[in-house]
Design an enzyme around this catalytic site. Sequence first.
Site, PDB file in Angstrom:
ATOM      1  N   GLN A 162      -2.219  -7.304  -5.617  1.00  0.00           N
ATOM      2  CA  GLN A 162      -2.499  -8.749  -5.698  1.00  0.00           C
ATOM      3  C   GLN A 162      -1.243  -9.598  -5.581  1.00  0.00           C
ATOM      4  O   GLN A 162      -1.337 -10.826  -5.564  1.00  0.00           O
ATOM      5  CB  GLN A 162      -3.187  -9.061  -7.041  1.00  0.00           C
ATOM      6  N   HIS A 201      -6.789  -2.356 -12.636  1.00  0.00           N
ATOM      7  CA  HIS A 201      -7.928  -2.059 -11.763  1.00  0.00           C
ATOM      8  C   HIS A 201      -8.280  -0.585 -11.986  1.00  0.00           C
ATOM      9  O   HIS A 201      -7.398   0.219 -12.291  1.00  0.00           O
ATOM     10  CB  HIS A 201      -7.471  -2.303 -10.319  1.00  0.00           C
ATOM     11  N   CYS A 247     -13.948  -4.357 -10.962  1.00  0.00           N
ATOM     12  CA  CYS A 247     -13.354  -3.024 -11.129  1.00  0.00           C
ATOM     13  C   CYS A 247     -12.348  -2.985 -12.277  1.00  0.00           C
ATOM     14  O   CYS A 247     -11.352  -2.260 -12.230  1.00  0.00           O
ATOM     15  CB  CYS A 247     -12.689  -2.525  -9.840  1.00  0.00           C
ATOM     16  N   LYS A 268      -5.022  -7.435   1.914  1.00  0.00           N
ATOM     17  CA  LYS A 268      -4.964  -8.551   0.981  1.00  0.00           C
ATOM     18  C   LYS A 268      -3.864  -9.541   1.357  1.00  0.00           C
ATOM     19  O   LYS A 268      -3.660 -10.537   0.671  1.00  0.00           O
ATOM     20  CB  LYS A 268      -4.764  -8.037  -0.446  1.00  0.00           C
ATOM     21  N   ASP A 278       1.684  -1.596  -9.147  1.00  0.00           N
ATOM     22  CA  ASP A 278       0.554  -1.835  -8.247  1.00  0.00           C
ATOM     23  C   ASP A 278       0.667  -3.286  -7.776  1.00  0.00           C
ATOM     24  O   ASP A 278       0.384  -4.221  -8.517  1.00  0.00           O
ATOM     25  CB  ASP A 278      -0.749  -1.585  -9.018  1.00  0.00           C
TER      26      ASP A 278
END
Lengths: 410, 139
Positions: A207, A127, A368, A230, A204
Amino acid sequence: MQLTETLDIQAIRADFPILNQEINGRKLVYFDNAATTQKPTSVIETITHYYNFDNANIHRGIHTLAERATRDFEASREAIRDFLGASSIEEIIFTSGTTQGINLVASTFGRKFIKEGDEIIISGMEHHSNIVPWQMLCEENGIKLKVIPVTDLGELDMEAYQNLLSEKVKLVSVNHVSNSLGTINPVKEIIDLAHSFGAKVLIDGAQATSHLNIDVQALDADFYVFSAHKLYGPTGIGVLYGRKDILNAMPPYMGGGEMIKDVTFEKTTYNELPYKFEAGTPNIADVVALKTALEYIAFHGKENIAAHEDMLLKYATEQLSEIEGLRIIGQAKEKISVVSFVIDGIHHQDIGVLLDNQGVAVRTGHHCTQPLMQRFNILGTSRASFAVYNTVEEIDRLVAGLHKVKKMLL
Amino acid sequence: MTINESQDEIIEEFELFDDWADKYEYIIDLGKKLKGLSEEQKTEDNIIKGCQSRVWLNARKEDESLIFEADSEAIIVKGLVNMLIRVLSGHTPHDIAKADLYFMDKIGMSQHLAQTRSNGLASMVKQMKNYAIAYSLKN
């Protein structure tokens, strides 16, 4: 399709009031969960309850409300420690979200420990928020940014990764799961390889956290970042996990209240972890509500949620593959419930507009991840991403909607 | 035909449609019919970048009128662009600069000019007005 469900999806849907509405005259189908998930009543009520009964500024207050707010705020930190499998609450830093977590590490760890001539490795499926902070740091300090290539299936080229590694690499920063493709990356292997060269690793997890079990100690991650919104929690709050010894060695990020021990005009000494990185009054209500979101997930069981989502992914992949001219971008062996696709001769924006008119919410565009789109030589995709409250019938609505889109446009 | 007469004509045409699909099929058709721009005309100078799709806009002066030509990679945007050109192109810079574009709202398409669409359409309308203002100042 034969369903062997342990979860009562209709009961779960009733927990999410937003789902019970019509968009353009049709019952809402919400397939934009990778952008943000909807919030259960319990999370919404926690926020309302906090402001109705417990609101006060945390720490240092000696009145009852301050004690209550502090207790709930710190209870959330403990719940997150448990959720991530971290060893200590000192390793749990509240941020405004994944983006801030990455920027914090770039600005503190990055500035102090990564020098001219050193290298940082990211991947080709990051991202923008896991690209730009490192580019900024690299430009500032003469550091080289290297990129792990992505294969045609949408997986990381692990052989190329091994070739990029050297003693010069000080940090590897990659996502656990790709937001555009749904690919689950082999982060344990990535971390072990990086460590063998002495490099630190940031994962990261934006997700990943709502779909996968996370254990930062088993992964041996140095940093792990995610956002609450999320995983059924509120917007504006996120978490940076950092290994205690590394966090202690890092300079503070922002200066202000809370992060200090003593201030004189000659010298300020900094507070202990985790407060050293939490200057200013935090987003207390949303931190408290994040705990409720984690409880919601725990109540239903992450394995059960993942099984339901896997079933939806399998069904959607099968059904969408049957649409002529439709190509799924990202066909990794290990995926979470994200299906990104393009249709020959149709611009993704037209797909998005015409699906919205049929009450189906998907995300269209580059998500993104412009470098990843360039890798696949496309301008963007349409992306359907599923959460616990989605159903097979809703996927049928998407498929029917796409047939209608094709009929109208081609 | 004045700018407002063109707008009223479009509003009347849209009154014939009773469901969203008919409306969009008409817009898609307008998108397909728009001549657009050649690849050479789609330059970096006239591109209007949106997050979702790109729009290209050309403006030139013919006698007293301002002529617009435009293109987009998304067909619905292209159909809307077609209508904007029909309404604005061929009028004087002065009339274009002071035009109140109410038809998009009346035909239920104002959401396409909203920020979230990020499709370059709103920027294109602004750019059309900017051209008109620039040309009226020149005179």
